[in-house]
Design a protein around this motif. Structure first.
Motif, mmCIF file in Angstrom:
data_model
loop_
_atom_site.group_PDB
_atom_site.id
_atom_site.type_symbol
_atom_site.label_atom_id
_atom_site.label_comp_id
_atom_site.label_asym_id
_atom_site.label_seq_id
_atom_site.Cartn_x
_atom_site.Cartn_y
_atom_site.Cartn_z
ATOM 1 N N PHE B 14 -21.979 -55.909 -19.117
ATOM 2 C CA PHE B 14 -22.830 -54.820 -18.653
ATOM 3 C C PHE B 14 -23.892 -55.316 -17.684
ATOM 4 C CE2 PHE B 14 -26.660 -52.292 -18.733
ATOM 5 C CZ PHE B 14 -26.149 -51.043 -18.429
ATOM 6 N N GLY B 15 -24.163 -54.530 -16.660
ATOM 7 C CA GLY B 15 -25.287 -54.794 -15.763
ATOM 8 C C GLY B 15 -25.836 -53.461 -15.293
ATOM 9 N N TYR B 16 -27.119 -53.382 -15.075
ATOM 10 C CA TYR B 16 -27.691 -52.142 -14.559
ATOM 11 C C TYR B 16 -27.283 -51.985 -13.097
ATOM 12 C CZ TYR B 16 -30.358 -51.591 -18.808
ATOM 13 O OH TYR B 16 -30.700 -51.400 -20.110
ATOM 14 N N PRO B 17 -27.250 -50.743 -12.590
ATOM 15 C CA PRO B 17 -26.813 -50.512 -11.209
ATOM 16 C C PRO B 17 -27.553 -51.421 -10.218
ATOM 17 C CG PRO B 17 -27.222 -48.417 -12.310
ATOM 18 C CD PRO B 17 -27.592 -49.496 -13.275
ATOM 19 N N GLN B 18 -26.851 -51.952 -9.275
ATOM 20 C CA GLN B 18 -27.404 -52.833 -8.239
ATOM 21 C C GLN B 18 -28.072 -54.082 -8.794
ATOM 22 O OE1 GLN B 18 -29.784 -49.792 -6.611
ATOM 23 N NE2 GLN B 18 -27.932 -48.666 -6.138
ATOM 24 N N ARG B 19 -27.595 -54.533 -9.953
ATOM 25 C CA ARG B 19 -28.120 -55.768 -10.518
ATOM 26 C C ARG B 19 -26.956 -56.608 -11.041
ATOM 27 N NH1 ARG B 19 -32.737 -56.914 -12.942
ATOM 28 N NH2 ARG B 19 -34.418 -56.304 -11.587
ATOM 29 N N PRO B 20 -27.143 -57.911 -11.099
ATOM 30 C CA PRO B 20 -26.064 -58.750 -11.618
ATOM 31 C C PRO B 20 -25.812 -58.465 -13.092
ATOM 32 C CG PRO B 20 -28.072 -60.011 -11.290
ATOM 33 C CD PRO B 20 -28.313 -58.676 -10.684
ATOM 34 N N ASP B 21 -24.670 -58.912 -13.598
ATOM 35 C CA ASP B 21 -24.338 -58.685 -15.001
ATOM 36 C C ASP B 21 -25.416 -59.271 -15.914
ATOM 37 O OD1 ASP B 21 -22.150 -57.214 -14.655
ATOM 38 O OD2 ASP B 21 -20.725 -58.629 -15.548
ATOM 39 N N LEU B 56 -25.646 -45.288 -25.851
ATOM 40 C CA LEU B 56 -26.585 -44.671 -24.905
ATOM 41 C C LEU B 56 -26.311 -45.155 -23.491
ATOM 42 C CD1 LEU B 56 -29.793 -44.890 -27.088
ATOM 43 C CD2 LEU B 56 -28.343 -42.912 -26.662
ATOM 44 N N ILE B 57 -25.758 -46.346 -23.365
ATOM 45 C CA ILE B 57 -25.215 -46.788 -22.085
ATOM 46 C C ILE B 57 -23.818 -47.344 -22.363
ATOM 47 C CG2 ILE B 57 -27.378 -47.257 -20.863
ATOM 48 C CD1 ILE B 57 -27.369 -50.024 -21.746
ATOM 49 N N LYS B 58 -22.971 -47.228 -21.360
ATOM 50 C CA LYS B 58 -21.577 -47.629 -21.581
ATOM 51 C C LYS B 58 -21.301 -48.950 -20.858
ATOM 52 C CE LYS B 58 -20.412 -43.608 -23.583
ATOM 53 N NZ LYS B 58 -21.712 -42.962 -23.693
ATOM 54 N N PRO B 59 -20.634 -49.888 -21.542
ATOM 55 C CA PRO B 59 -20.355 -51.185 -20.913
ATOM 56 C C PRO B 59 -19.374 -51.049 -19.752
ATOM 57 C CG PRO B 59 -19.259 -51.021 -23.037
ATOM 58 C CD PRO B 59 -20.101 -49.797 -22.908
ATOM 59 N N ARG B 60 -19.462 -51.992 -18.799
ATOM 60 C CA ARG B 60 -18.515 -51.992 -17.677
ATOM 61 C C ARG B 60 -17.118 -52.347 -18.155
ATOM 62 N NH1 ARG B 60 -22.074 -55.220 -13.264
ATOM 63 N NH2 ARG B 60 -23.404 -53.475 -12.679
ATOM 64 N N ARG B 61 -17.085 -53.319 -19.040
ATOM 65 C CA ARG B 61 -15.813 -53.744 -19.608
ATOM 66 C C ARG B 61 -16.034 -54.099 -21.060
ATOM 67 N NH1 ARG B 61 -14.603 -58.493 -17.374
ATOM 68 N NH2 ARG B 61 -16.075 -58.278 -15.653
ATOM 69 N N GLY B 62 -14.944 -54.280 -21.786
ATOM 70 C CA GLY B 62 -15.053 -54.717 -23.166
ATOM 71 C C GLY B 62 -14.914 -53.581 -24.149
ATOM 72 N N GLU B 63 -14.888 -53.934 -25.422
ATOM 73 C CA GLU B 63 -14.613 -52.949 -26.443
ATOM 74 C C GLU B 63 -15.775 -52.840 -27.431
ATOM 75 O OE1 GLU B 63 -11.224 -52.394 -29.794
ATOM 76 O OE2 GLU B 63 -10.569 -53.228 -27.882
ATOM 77 N N VAL B 64 -16.144 -51.613 -27.757
ATOM 78 C CA VAL B 64 -17.173 -51.364 -28.763
ATOM 79 C C VAL B 64 -16.481 -50.744 -29.964
ATOM 80 C CG1 VAL B 64 -19.304 -50.137 -29.297
ATOM 81 C CG2 VAL B 64 -18.883 -50.950 -26.971
ATOM 82 N N GLU B 65 -16.427 -51.503 -31.056
ATOM 83 C CA GLU B 65 -15.763 -50.973 -32.244
ATOM 84 C C GLU B 65 -16.795 -50.835 -33.351
ATOM 85 O OE1 GLU B 65 -11.895 -52.934 -33.543
ATOM 86 O OE2 GLU B 65 -13.115 -53.003 -35.360
ATOM 87 N N ILE B 66 -16.949 -49.625 -33.860
ATOM 88 C CA ILE B 66 -17.960 -49.391 -34.889
ATOM 89 C C ILE B 66 -17.337 -48.621 -36.043
ATOM 90 C CG2 ILE B 66 -20.197 -48.340 -35.384
ATOM 91 C CD1 ILE B 66 -20.869 -48.824 -32.424
ATOM 92 N N PHE B 67 -17.612 -49.052 -37.262
ATOM 93 C CA PHE B 67 -17.001 -48.501 -38.479
ATOM 94 C C PHE B 67 -15.481 -48.468 -38.334
ATOM 95 C CE2 PHE B 67 -21.170 -46.125 -38.307
ATOM 96 C CZ PHE B 67 -21.801 -46.974 -39.200
#
Ligand SMILES: Nc1ncnc2c1ncn2[C@@H]1O[C@H](COP(=O)(O)OP(=O)(O)OP(=O)(O)O)[C@@H](O)[C@H]1O
Ligand SMILES: [Mg+2]
Lengths: 248, 220
Positions: B14-21, B56-67
């Motif tokens: 994840f990186g904020y817009p116009q910023r490095p990861d 609340l923010i979505k990652p650029r790549r990768g997996e979010v697994e919860i419960f």
């Protein structure tokens, strides 16, 4: 219910308040009858006195409205054609211009006084609740709520920024530095307000908000409301009769 | 409810817009009844990590697994937000209701708890954080520490299965910190605490991590 009464210091069901304010405002806004405007203003003053909410607060808000109306008084009498009643310098004021300005003053004050005394003291959640009980779409209510929050946030951010300027020794002068600072403050204000309202939206999501407002306290139409409804209905009938008499 | 992995992040970027990861290829796991601490320099991405967990923010790549379920869309996170209580770093961002009472009631009401029960929850939770009698006050007019306590109350009131606390003790007086510690020490909780207070983390968590160059590292 008891808490609601305590906090708002008044006893009228917000749903009744909203509907009355709506009908009253439409009648007054559409009417060009001086008598309707006068009676409307008187009834709004009586209403305020009966409800006895914070009179000082109402006066303060009225002041702001009337500053705009003052501007109308400076323009309208001199720009409306008609028989002339007086002149200042080369400017001639017309009878119809003066009565037009007077009509607008009466009408706006009547509407503003009614709206403030009925709507502004019960707290935003009571209003939201009432709107949703009146079957207003949730999306609209949501926009209304965010708008309210946003305004509040902007104001409190402004206070914070002002203090920040003060402690860093800023004193307004007529200089480029002052104007540039004001520019920065304005920019910061808009950005901060936007960011804060986005964060608040996030906070609402985190607490399970799904577009529906649920409230702890329910409204019930009580004896006070019946009296209020009766008096409000009477006032509206009087206003309509006055209006139609003129038309016939 | 014996899930081993409550939260499982795999290769999150994840990186904020116009910023490095800011976070790159980050893996992280929170197990059932595990108590995790995160410490690290300002701006290393601690708060951002918590935002990603809450959806609340979505990652650029990768997996979010919860419960045990992969979460991608906004809708996937409804259950997450119901079961994970998140304390924002800044309480002003968290409080938005006109009264303390409504503030605490907001969460439970959204989850369809009945009114009488909510009244009871409000009273109990406010007592727990030492704010009894504050019900009609306006949240904006509270002191910094009181706001913090109220924010904690809004989370406890939702009776979450997992807690994410971003700097929970900032601005709190000694007595309140002790009170919060007691709550957090009750057995069976699973939580992530972000804090700059090493001792506090040592006392309350089993594992401590730091974030370095976008990756999370365990501190031995
Ligand atoms: N909305 C945003 N837009 C752009 N950059 C952001 C945004 N939010 C945070 N950042 C940047 O991302 C980085 C990480 O922010 P984050 O809030 O996750 O840090 P943190 O580890 O929680 O720091 P702290 O200890 O100060 O709370 C910071 O460098 C910050 O400037
Ligand atoms: Mg942070």
């Amino acid at each position: 219910m008891k808490e609601f009464e305590l906090r708002s210091g008044r006893l009228i069901d917000p749903r009744v308040s909203i509907i009355y304010t709506l009908i009253f405002s439409i009648i007054i806004a559409l009417s060009s009858n001086m008598l309707v405007a006068v009676v409307g203003l008187i009834s709004s003053i009586i209403l305020t006195i009966l409800i006895a909410i914070n009179i000082a607060m109402i006066l303060r808000r009225l002041l702001i409205v009337n500053i705009f109306i003052l501007i109308l008084w400076l323009i309208l009498p001199f720009s409306t054609p008609g028989p002339i009643i007086f002149s200042i310098g080369g400017l001639k004021a017309s009878m119809s211009g003066v009565s037009y300005a007077l009509l607008i003053s009466l009408k706006s004050n009547a509407i503003v006084i009614t709206a403030i005394s009925l709507l502004s003291s019960g707290g935003i959640f009571n209003l939201v609740r009432a709107l949703s009980d009146l079957r207003i779409p949730d999306k609209l209510i949501y926009i209304f709520f965010l708008f309210y929050r946003y305004t509040y946030v902007l104001f409190s951010e402004y206070e914070t920024i002002k203090q920040g300027l003060k402690i860093r020794g800023f004193e307004p002068k007529t200089s480029f530095h002052t104007y540039r600072t004001y520019g920065y403050v304005l920019g910061a204000l808009l950005l901060k307000g936007y960011e804060r309202s986005e964060k608040i939206h996030r906070a609402m999501l985190c607490r399970g908000f799904e577009g529906k407002y649920r409230l702890l306290d329910h409204f019930r139409i009580g004896p006070n409301d019946l009296i209020a409804i009766f008096m409000m209905a009477l006032n509206i009938i009087i206003l309509l009769l006055l209006q139609w008499n003129r038309l016939i | 409810m014996e899930q081993i992995n409550l939260i499982n992040l795999k290769g999150v970027c994840f990186g904020y817009p116009q910023r490095p990861d800011l976070l790159s290829d980050l893996d992280f796991t929170l197990n059932f009844q595990e108590r995790v601490g995160i410490i690290g320099p300002n701006g290393c991405g601690k708060t951002t990590l918590l935002y990603i967990i809450m959806g609340l923010i979505k990652p650029r790549r990768g997996e979010v697994e919860i419960f045990g379920k992969t979460r991608r869309e906004e809708g996937d996170f409804k259950e997450v937000r119901k079961k994970i209580g998140f304390l924002f770093q800044n309480s002003d961002d968290q409080l938005f209701c006109p009264s303390v009472k409504e503030e605490v009631a907001f969460g439970p009401l959204n989850f369809g708890v009945n009114k009488e029960m909510v009244q009871k929850i409000v009273a109990d939770t406010l007592a727990r954080v030492g704010l009894s009698g504050f019900e009609p006050r306006t949240p904006y007019s509270l002191s910094g520490g009181e706001k913090r306590r109220l924010a904690l109350a809004t989370i406890f009131a939702m009776n979450p299965e997992v807690l994410l606390l971003d700097e929970p003790t900032i601005g709190l007086d000694e007595e309140t910190v002790i009170r919060i510690k007691e709550i957090l020490k009750s057995p069976g909780l699973s939580y992530i605490i972000v804090s700059q207070n090493r001792l506090f983390l040592k006392e309350l968590t089993d594992i401590q991590y730091t974030i370095n160059n976008g990756k999370i590292k365990r501190i031995e």
